[in-house]
Design a protein around this motif. Sequence first.
Motif, PDB file in Angstrom:
ATOM      1  N   UNK A 274       0.824  -1.201   0.000  1.00 38.51           N
ATOM      2  CA  UNK A 274       0.000   0.000   0.000  1.00 38.51           C
ATOM      3  C   UNK A 274       0.865   1.261   0.000  1.00 38.51           C
ATOM      4  N   UNK A 275       1.952   1.243   0.764  1.00 38.15           N
ATOM      5  CA  UNK A 275       2.829   2.396   0.784  1.00 38.15           C
ATOM      6  C   UNK A 275       3.458   2.666  -0.567  1.00 38.15           C
ATOM      7  N   UNK A 276       3.833   1.607  -1.266  1.00 35.10           N
ATOM      8  CA  UNK A 276       4.502   1.747  -2.560  1.00 35.10           C
ATOM      9  C   UNK A 276       3.531   2.109  -3.675  1.00 35.10           C
ATOM     10  N   UNK A 277       2.395   1.431  -3.724  1.00 34.23           N
ATOM     11  CA  UNK A 277       1.499   1.583  -4.867  1.00 34.23           C
ATOM     12  C   UNK A 277       0.388   2.611  -4.657  1.00 34.23           C
ATOM     13  N   UNK A 278       0.061   2.916  -3.399  1.00 33.91           N
ATOM     14  CA  UNK A 278      -1.081   3.792  -3.139  1.00 33.91           C
ATOM     15  C   UNK A 278      -0.654   5.116  -2.507  1.00 33.91           C
TER      16      UNK A 278
END
Length: 219
Positions: free
Chosen positions: A202-206
Motif C-alpha cells: 500500500x505504501x509503494x502503490x497507493x
Amino acid sequence: MSGAFNGWTEQAFEVLLRLEGDPPPEVRESLRKERELHVRQPMIALLNTVADAVPALDDFSVWGFHKESRWWRHQGAVIRIARQVEIGLRFDLDGLHLKAGWHYPDPVQVPRYRAAVAAESSGARLADLVGTLQTRGYEVTGDLMKRMPRGLPADHPRACLLRHRSLLAARPLAGDDVALTLATVDRVLEAAHELTPLLSWLGRHVAATARTPPPHVRR
C-alpha cells in the motif's frame, strides 16, 4: 509519565465499566484522571515499547479525550506507516483490537490503487497478500463500491479488490486476560510483522507521496 508497559490493570477495566452506556459529562469528568492513568497511559507505554523494538513503528499517536462518550469507552491509537496507511489499535472491555491498512484516502489515491490492482503483477501480489492474511484469521474490510468502477470489466479476476475504496485487515489481538500482561507487546509485534507485506504494498502503490510526521506522543 506512562513508564514501562506491563499490561493494563484490573483498574483499567473497572474504569471502563463505569463508563459503559452514555454517562453524563460530569461522570466522565470525575473519571478523567483514573482513565488517563489506567487506560490511556498504558497504551502510550505499549507503543513506546513497540517502537523501541521496531524503530520503523515509532510514528504514533494516542487519542485524548473527546466530547462524545464512546471515545471514553474505547482507547484508540494509530501507528503511521505512510500517507493514509496506518496500524490502528483500540483497547476496550473486550481487550485489544487491531485494524490496519489504507483508509480515508486522498482523491489521487483511489485511481492509483485501482491501477495497481488492475496491473497483473502488482494486482496478483495484492490478492496473494490478502488471501494469506485471511487464512491467518484477519477479516479484510473497507469501503466497497456496489458496482465495478467505470471502465473496468465486471468479470475481472480481482473484481472484489477493485471495488475497494479503502482496504483494511482487522482482528482481535489480545483478549481481556492477555491485555493484563506483557504478552500484549508480542501480539502487536507479531501482527505488525504479518502485516508488513500488505502495508509495504500500500505504501509503494497507493501512498507514493512523502509526508512530514506529526509530533510523537511520548509522555
